[in-house]
Write a protein that holds these residues in place. Sequence first.
Motif, PDB file in Angstrom:
ATOM      1  N   ASP A 152      14.422 -20.415  58.414  1.00  0.00           N
ATOM      2  CA  ASP A 152      13.952 -21.208  57.307  1.00  0.00           C
ATOM      3  C   ASP A 152      12.470 -20.885  57.073  1.00  0.00           C
ATOM      4  O   ASP A 152      11.675 -20.904  57.998  1.00  0.00           O
ATOM      5  N   ASN A 211      10.316 -22.618  55.715  1.00  0.00           N
ATOM      6  CA  ASN A 211       9.433 -23.778  55.764  1.00  0.00           C
ATOM      7  C   ASN A 211       9.012 -24.180  57.169  1.00  0.00           C
ATOM      8  O   ASN A 211       8.424 -25.230  57.368  1.00  0.00           O
ATOM      9  N   LEU A 212       9.310 -23.347  58.136  1.00  0.00           N
ATOM     10  CA  LEU A 212       8.875 -23.648  59.498  1.00  0.00           C
ATOM     11  C   LEU A 212       7.356 -23.474  59.589  1.00  0.00           C
ATOM     12  O   LEU A 212       6.775 -22.748  58.790  1.00  0.00           O
ATOM     13  N   PRO A 213       6.732 -24.164  60.554  1.00  0.00           N
ATOM     14  CA  PRO A 213       5.280 -24.011  60.658  1.00  0.00           C
ATOM     15  C   PRO A 213       4.854 -22.666  61.244  1.00  0.00           C
ATOM     16  O   PRO A 213       4.357 -22.586  62.353  1.00  0.00           O
ATOM     17  N   LEU A 214       5.102 -21.621  60.475  1.00  0.00           N
ATOM     18  CA  LEU A 214       4.662 -20.285  60.878  1.00  0.00           C
ATOM     19  C   LEU A 214       3.740 -19.780  59.777  1.00  0.00           C
ATOM     20  O   LEU A 214       4.107 -19.811  58.598  1.00  0.00           O
TER      21      LEU A 214
END
Lengths: 261, 236
Positions: B83, B85-88
């Motif tokens: 996804d 929208n992950l904090p990456l």
Amino acid sequence: MTIPMDNFDKLSIILAVLTAVASGLLGSFALMRRMALAGDAFSHIALPGIALALLFHVNPIIGGAVALIIGAFIIWRVEKLSGLNTEAVTGVLFTVSLALGALTIGQDHELVDTLFGGISKFSVYEFIIGVIVALIIIIFVIYRRHALVLSLISKDLAKTAHLSTEKLEWQFLLLFALTVVLGLKFLGVLLMGSLIIIPAAIARNLAHNLNSLLIISALSAVLAMVGGMILSTYFALQLGPAIIIVAGGLFVLSLLRVRSI
Amino acid sequence: MAANKNKNILQVEKLSVRLSQELIIEDLSFCVDRGEHLTIIGPNGSGKTTLFKALIGVIPYTGTITWASDTVIGYVPQKLDIDRNLPLSLNDFLQSKNYHLKPTDLKKYLDLVHLSERLLPKPLGFLSGGEFQRAMMTLALIGDSNVLLFDEPTAGIDEPSEEEIYETMHRLQAEKGVTIITISHDLSLVNRYADNVLCLNRRGLCYGHPHEIANPSTLAKVFGTKRYKHYDHTHG
């Protein structure tokens, strides 16, 4: 229901904190790998091992560890052969394990501690093994975090970068199993999965990048663990549920400041 | 058999791929020259992505695929496994392939695809479709790749961004001599940028310069019916 001891000795606290850090770090990747529920289910795989250990008067943690390591291997193999995802394979193995565990364990009094966690003192031997395992998990996640991200982005792309995703997958599942083993004494079979996933979910709400995700997740897990220990001491609560109540509270707080992109 | 080092970077001979008992690619042979831009076209399910997977060696096949010995492949898959929208951050994303990269090296790659350094700390979900495709291209280029395999470069992005992606690929090809192999549905862009086109419908049905291929009778043969998009462009 047995009431846990009122005080925790130094060894228990050190191991609890290291266990929490390992859970938080590993949980961040479990969450990104969509293993949120698998984490919960995974811990139940320990049950038949614990039941057999109790039956034969062996240390239940050893029984749980053996069951989990075998479980991790089965999940890895079946996933590879059948093409099912980790969650599906874990789901099948979890229910079968629960049934096997329930049949074996009978109405043993230690069942409650097995399910919900209830710490008795650790032996020095257990402590040393626990610290080593926790450090291996912590170092693995920190050292291999970039490779873990690449294998998450795309397995095919990772292979073109000469990363062995199969090996990494197996290492991850094995360490996942060991993290569950570490937490069994503190949280029990029913709740350990939550210490892996709730801190990661808190970090997911607050973090903007990988390092902040890992740091927030590890810190939340430590806060939940220590907070749970304090709560359980002051209010004479079962340790596992106390830890998860603190973790749940932190999650609600994190919702107040969900990161905005 | 070794590919001709001076000319071919890739030689495919009698390639067949069978997945779950189904024959996806049958007896396919073609060559790609160094610095060439080859586009693979074909209807859905014609085996285009399967061909890519065989080329990067992640699925079993029969026949031979020979890359030149100095080949470094950069692969851009059509879909990510995670996804967005992950904090990456973009920095996390790019460092995943080589975390020893110095900021100056990273800048060199970003400059190649015209992506601003200021985007590095931004989460991936913050990037526009076009920026993200260029981020994917940057990731593929890291490691000094000299072959770029790009599966549907313009899937899910708007038209001006499509143009920019093709312009960027063209620049990489012209300035860096990067060999480019793309899968595309958009025949207007194929016509303008590709040196050669391979039409795939299980077997290789046609191969040649886009202007030789992009005629109604060949396309009808590849796509089965008139379900294709075809615009002619006049170059001034």
